[in-house]
Design a protein around this motif. Structure first.
Motif, PDB file in Angstrom:
ATOM      1  N   ILE A 176      18.395 -76.396 -18.889  1.00 39.90           N
ATOM      2  CA  ILE A 176      17.603 -76.767 -17.719  1.00 39.90           C
ATOM      3  C   ILE A 176      18.319 -77.849 -16.913  1.00 39.90           C
ATOM      4  O   ILE A 176      18.347 -77.820 -15.682  1.00 39.90           O
ATOM      5  CB  ILE A 176      16.208 -77.240 -18.157  1.00 39.90           C
ATOM      6  CG1 ILE A 176      15.397 -76.045 -18.679  1.00 39.90           C
ATOM      7  CG2 ILE A 176      15.470 -77.917 -17.013  1.00 39.90           C
ATOM      8  CD1 ILE A 176      14.080 -76.438 -19.327  1.00 39.90           C
ATOM      9  N   ALA A 177      18.922 -78.825 -17.616  1.00 41.83           N
ATOM     10  CA  ALA A 177      19.653 -79.881 -16.916  1.00 41.83           C
ATOM     11  C   ALA A 177      20.839 -79.305 -16.145  1.00 41.83           C
ATOM     12  O   ALA A 177      21.116 -79.709 -15.011  1.00 41.83           O
ATOM     13  CB  ALA A 177      20.132 -80.937 -17.913  1.00 41.83           C
ATOM     14  N   VAL A 178      21.543 -78.360 -16.758  1.00 37.56           N
ATOM     15  CA  VAL A 178      22.677 -77.718 -16.083  1.00 37.56           C
ATOM     16  C   VAL A 178      22.184 -76.908 -14.884  1.00 37.56           C
ATOM     17  O   VAL A 178      22.782 -76.949 -13.799  1.00 37.56           O
ATOM     18  CB  VAL A 178      23.456 -76.823 -17.063  1.00 37.56           C
ATOM     19  CG1 VAL A 178      24.430 -75.905 -16.324  1.00 37.56           C
ATOM     20  CG2 VAL A 178      24.214 -77.692 -18.063  1.00 37.56           C
ATOM     21  N   ALA A 179      21.089 -76.179 -15.062  1.00 40.39           N
ATOM     22  CA  ALA A 179      20.535 -75.399 -13.956  1.00 40.39           C
ATOM     23  C   ALA A 179      20.125 -76.310 -12.807  1.00 40.39           C
ATOM     24  O   ALA A 179      20.355 -75.996 -11.628  1.00 40.39           O
ATOM     25  CB  ALA A 179      19.337 -74.585 -14.440  1.00 40.39           C
ATOM     26  N   GLY A 180      19.519 -77.459 -13.129  1.00 42.32           N
ATOM     27  CA  GLY A 180      19.155 -78.412 -12.092  1.00 42.32           C
ATOM     28  C   GLY A 180      20.371 -78.944 -11.361  1.00 42.32           C
ATOM     29  O   GLY A 180      20.362 -79.092 -10.131  1.00 42.32           O
ATOM     30  N   SER A 181      21.434 -79.217 -12.104  1.00 43.66           N
ATOM     31  CA  SER A 181      22.666 -79.709 -11.495  1.00 43.66           C
ATOM     32  C   SER A 181      23.267 -78.685 -10.541  1.00 43.66           C
ATOM     33  O   SER A 181      23.606 -79.007  -9.392  1.00 43.66           O
ATOM     34  CB  SER A 181      23.678 -80.057 -12.596  1.00 43.66           C
ATOM     35  OG  SER A 181      24.965 -80.278 -12.064  1.00 43.66           O
ATOM     36  N   LEU A 182      23.395 -77.455 -10.996  1.00 42.40           N
ATOM     37  CA  LEU A 182      24.003 -76.420 -10.155  1.00 42.40           C
ATOM     38  C   LEU A 182      23.137 -76.110  -8.938  1.00 42.40           C
ATOM     39  O   LEU A 182      23.650 -75.889  -7.832  1.00 42.40           O
ATOM     40  CB  LEU A 182      24.234 -75.156 -10.981  1.00 42.40           C
ATOM     41  CG  LEU A 182      25.240 -75.290 -12.139  1.00 42.40           C
ATOM     42  CD1 LEU A 182      25.349 -73.979 -12.913  1.00 42.40           C
ATOM     43  CD2 LEU A 182      26.604 -75.712 -11.621  1.00 42.40           C
ATOM     44  N   ALA A 183      21.820 -76.103  -9.120  1.00 43.39           N
ATOM     45  CA  ALA A 183      20.931 -75.863  -7.982  1.00 43.39           C
ATOM     46  C   ALA A 183      21.043 -76.991  -6.964  1.00 43.39           C
ATOM     47  O   ALA A 183      21.084 -76.749  -5.752  1.00 43.39           O
ATOM     48  CB  ALA A 183      19.488 -75.728  -8.465  1.00 43.39           C
ATOM     49  N   LEU A 227      17.011 -84.132  -8.456  1.00 43.51           N
ATOM     50  CA  LEU A 227      17.995 -83.901  -7.401  1.00 43.51           C
ATOM     51  C   LEU A 227      17.875 -82.497  -6.821  1.00 43.51           C
ATOM     52  O   LEU A 227      18.079 -82.298  -5.618  1.00 43.51           O
ATOM     53  CB  LEU A 227      19.407 -84.125  -7.940  1.00 43.51           C
ATOM     54  CG  LEU A 227      20.031 -85.485  -7.583  1.00 43.51           C
ATOM     55  CD1 LEU A 227      19.184 -86.622  -8.137  1.00 43.51           C
ATOM     56  CD2 LEU A 227      21.454 -85.587  -8.103  1.00 43.51           C
ATOM     57  N   ALA A 228      17.533 -81.536  -7.655  1.00 40.33           N
ATOM     58  CA  ALA A 228      17.361 -80.167  -7.154  1.00 40.33           C
ATOM     59  C   ALA A 228      16.195 -80.098  -6.171  1.00 40.33           C
ATOM     60  O   ALA A 228      16.286 -79.442  -5.122  1.00 40.33           O
ATOM     61  CB  ALA A 228      17.138 -79.205  -8.317  1.00 40.33           C
ATOM     62  N   ALA A 284       6.380 -82.021  -5.318  1.00 43.51           N
ATOM     63  CA  ALA A 284       6.589 -81.398  -6.630  1.00 43.51           C
ATOM     64  C   ALA A 284       7.613 -82.181  -7.433  1.00 43.51           C
ATOM     65  O   ALA A 284       7.495 -82.306  -8.659  1.00 43.51           O
ATOM     66  CB  ALA A 284       7.036 -79.950  -6.449  1.00 43.51           C
ATOM     67  N   GLY A 285       8.629 -82.732  -6.747  1.00 35.59           N
ATOM     68  CA  GLY A 285       9.613 -83.565  -7.442  1.00 35.59           C
ATOM     69  C   GLY A 285       8.986 -84.795  -8.064  1.00 35.59           C
ATOM     70  O   GLY A 285       9.400 -85.235  -9.139  1.00 35.59           O
ATOM     71  N   VAL A 286       7.973 -85.360  -7.398  1.00 38.23           N
ATOM     72  CA  VAL A 286       7.255 -86.496  -7.977  1.00 38.23           C
ATOM     73  C   VAL A 286       6.580 -86.086  -9.277  1.00 38.23           C
ATOM     74  O   VAL A 286       6.428 -86.899 -10.197  1.00 38.23           O
ATOM     75  CB  VAL A 286       6.230 -87.043  -6.970  1.00 38.23           C
ATOM     76  CG1 VAL A 286       5.376 -88.146  -7.590  1.00 38.23           C
ATOM     77  CG2 VAL A 286       6.937 -87.576  -5.725  1.00 38.23           C
ATOM     78  N   GLY A 287       6.177 -84.818  -9.370  1.00 35.82           N
ATOM     79  CA  GLY A 287       5.589 -84.318 -10.604  1.00 35.82           C
ATOM     80  C   GLY A 287       6.594 -84.222 -11.739  1.00 35.82           C
ATOM     81  O   GLY A 287       6.202 -84.087 -12.901  1.00 35.82           O
ATOM     82  N   ILE A 288       7.868 -84.300 -11.407  1.00 33.32           N
ATOM     83  CA  ILE A 288       8.916 -84.351 -12.435  1.00 33.32           C
ATOM     84  C   ILE A 288       9.199 -85.796 -12.815  1.00 33.32           C
ATOM     85  O   ILE A 288       9.185 -86.172 -13.984  1.00 33.32           O
ATOM     86  CB  ILE A 288      10.214 -83.677 -11.931  1.00 33.32           C
ATOM     87  CG1 ILE A 288       9.938 -82.228 -11.529  1.00 33.32           C
ATOM     88  CG2 ILE A 288      11.308 -83.754 -12.992  1.00 33.32           C
ATOM     89  CD1 ILE A 288       9.517 -81.343 -12.658  1.00 33.32           C
ATOM     90  N   LYS A 289       9.463 -86.597 -11.797  1.00 31.23           N
ATOM     91  CA  LYS A 289       9.782 -88.004 -12.016  1.00 31.23           C
ATOM     92  C   LYS A 289       9.426 -88.770 -10.753  1.00 31.23           C
ATOM     93  O   LYS A 289       9.671 -88.303  -9.640  1.00 31.23           O
ATOM     94  CB  LYS A 289      11.269 -88.159 -12.351  1.00 31.23           C
ATOM     95  CG  LYS A 289      11.628 -89.442 -13.067  1.00 31.23           C
ATOM     96  CD  LYS A 289      13.048 -89.376 -13.600  1.00 31.23           C
ATOM     97  CE  LYS A 289      13.363 -90.610 -14.443  1.00 31.23           C
ATOM     98  NZ  LYS A 289      14.728 -90.528 -15.025  1.00 31.23           N
ATOM     99  N   LEU A 290       8.873 -89.954 -10.922  1.00 29.85           N
ATOM    100  CA  LEU A 290       8.373 -90.724  -9.792  1.00 29.85           C
ATOM    101  C   LEU A 290       9.473 -91.054  -8.783  1.00 29.85           C
ATOM    102  O   LEU A 290       9.192 -91.344  -7.616  1.00 29.85           O
ATOM    103  CB  LEU A 290       7.735 -92.016 -10.311  1.00 29.85           C
ATOM    104  CG  LEU A 290       6.942 -92.853  -9.318  1.00 29.85           C
ATOM    105  CD1 LEU A 290       5.777 -92.066  -8.740  1.00 29.85           C
ATOM    106  CD2 LEU A 290       6.443 -94.132  -9.990  1.00 29.85           C
ATOM    107  N   THR A 291      10.721 -90.972  -9.219  1.00 27.45           N
ATOM    108  CA  THR A 291      11.853 -91.307  -8.365  1.00 27.45           C
ATOM    109  C   THR A 291      11.826 -90.574  -7.031  1.00 27.45           C
ATOM    110  O   THR A 291      12.203 -91.141  -5.999  1.00 27.45           O
ATOM    111  CB  THR A 291      13.163 -90.948  -9.095  1.00 27.45           C
ATOM    112  OG1 THR A 291      13.143 -91.549 -10.386  1.00 27.45           O
ATOM    113  CG2 THR A 291      14.366 -91.433  -8.318  1.00 27.45           C
TER     114      THR A 291
END
Length: 476
Positions: A176-183, A227-228, A284-291
């Motif tokens: 998942i981390a790799v997929a997020g990076s590539l996306a 980041l994605a 939706a990104g906030v739902g992953i991390k508040l950043t």
């Protein structure tokens, strides 16, 4: 030739670091605290590279950084093709996927929170891993007394890894981390192209950055997912930038100093839906991390007219409400418990955060609260000023990038992989100062892991810490 040599240097360094870390337990794989099973070492252990020593790690990291500089120069001068850059990014991510989790134990924290909820009936927002000490993941966890600081979307999604077991869960989260990076790289490059900037430079700037590779992807951090989402919002809004009646971008969009640069240019009627979609993506990104939340108000202020800003703000509010609703369904009244956990983290002090380093240089005892509040005040001033400039017509991407950098410099809880947060914003912007400042912060994040930093940074005082305390900088 310089660009090709840079790509080779990056890939070689990534391979030797990953394979060397896989060969035997070392400080570069903190998860070794729970043992050294084959599923954690990964298939690169079979290459027999040998144990990576401190000097080797430093040399390979510096080679990676030099290769990165060469690639950026070649990408800027168009001496490298986008295809070769993309191939190198995919290859580097694949190598890191096959290696052990580097530098951090956070990925085991993700697993622990998921297993607590699925297998033990413990809400990770109200309980900690220490309350399930018999779980097989417990010996690998670096934060057994910490509540989950992650958003409900990520926490609920991570529950799917619990039935996979430790090995399956770890590899799923790494993928998942790799997929997020590539996306993130693909979306950022497309956004740069839509803004009339170099796609190859944007892809290289983000995808081959040593912090992104060695720390974020290597450690399987969910920051790549954030980041994605950010890159998705950048792409959505890039195609709907404020344009003049002739379709040409107004002058001054490349700098935060361009106050009023967009005034007089009518808002494209097609832009509003895309900005609203971008706001939903960031929510939706906030739902992953508040950043992800720090960028949201800048996106809301991006439109020129108040009516359009209200519509984008409404879309952002709807997105946040949906995230909250999902959290309520999954966690009931504790759906926003991750906010308390984030607050708990902000009471901690990372060894090499800027407030901590400056406090030691000034001879202060520890990092006093008043000193941290001074940095917080500076951040708030920068944030308000950047929002004001955005409201006056400055490029919201540049303003958000500077504000994100200010956050990194002001927080006492600075973990090195956080340095990737402003990378997409800097990659798509035309502000060279923002790009340079972002690279300086990334260089600092790399530097604190290397022995050569010892004479440059204030050494922390020797003290005994509990076994469970996570060490933010290795070798200190």
């Amino acid at each position: 030739m310089l660009g090709a040599a840079g790509l080779i240097a990056i890939l070689t360094s990534v391979l030797l670091i990953s394979a060397g870390a896989a060969s035997a337990p070392s400080i570069y794989v903190p998860g070794r605290s729970g043992g050294w099973p084959a599923w954690m070492a990964g298939p690169l252990r079979g290459l027999g590279i040998g144990v990576i020593a401190s000097g080797d790690f430093q040399a390979l990291t510096l080679i990676m950084c030099a290769g990165y500089a060469a690639v950026l120069l070649a990408a800027h001068t168009r001496a490298l093709s986008l295809r070769s850059i993309a191939a190198a990014i995919v290859a580097a991510n694949a190598i890191l996927l096959l290696g052990p989790p580097l530098i951090s134990q956070d990925v085991f924290g993700y697993l622990a929170f998921a297993r607590m909820g699925v297998l033990h009936g413990l809400d990770p927002y109200t309980h900690v891993a220490f309350e399930a000490p018999t779980d097989p993941v417990y010996p690998f966890v670096g934060w057994p007394f910490q509540h989950s600081p992650y958003g409900p979307l990520f926490t609920l999604a991570s529950y799917a890894t619990a039935p996979l077991g430790l090995a399956g869960g770890l590899w799923a989260l790494k993928a998942i981390a790799v997929a997020g990076s590539l996306a993130a790289v693909a979306l950022t490059a497309r956004a740069a192209g839509a803004l009339g900037r170099s796609r190859r430079f944007a892809a290289a700037f983000l995808g081959l950055n040593p912090v992104m590779l060695e720390l974020a992807v290597g450690g399987a951090h969910n920051d790549t997912l954030v980041l994605a989402f950010l890159a998705g919002a950048l792409l959505l809004t890039a195609g709907s930038a404020m344009t003049s009646a002739t379709g040409e971008a107004p002058a001054g969009m490349g700098s935060v100093s361009g106050v009023g640069a967009q005034s007089g240019a009518p808002w494209d009627a097609r832009a509003s839906p895309r900005y609203r979609a971008g706001a939903l993506v960031l929510a939706a990104g906030v739902g992953i991390k508040l950043t992800a939340g720090i960028v949201l108000p800048f996106l809301v202020l991006a439109p020129e007219h108040g009516r359009e800003r209200a519509r984008v703000a409404a879309a952002a509010a709807i997105g946040l409400a949906l995230v909250a609703a999902i959290g309520l369904i999954g966690f009931g009244s504790h759906a926003l418990g991750f906010l308390d956990a984030v607050g708990e983290q902000q009471q901690l002090v990372a060894v090499h955060s800027i407030p901590a380093e400056t406090a030691r240089l000034l001879g202060l005892h520890g990092t006093p609260s008043w000193w941290r509040h001074c940095f917080l005040a500076v951040f708030l001033i920068v944030l308000v000023y950047a929002l004001w400039r955005t409201a006056r017509g400055a490029d919201w991407r540049v303003a958000a990038g500077w504000s994100t950098l200010a956050l990194l410099l002001s927080t006492a809880w600075l973990l090195p992989w956080y340095a990737i947060w402003p990378l997409p914003l800097a990659a798509v912007s035309g502000d060279r100062r923002l790009r340079a400042a972002t690279l300086i912060v990334c260089a600092y994040a790399i530097l604190i892991h290397l022995p050569l930093a010892d004479p440059l940074l204030s050494p922390p005082k020797v003290h005994v810490v509990p076994h469970h305390v996570h060490v933010a900088a290795l070798g200190r």
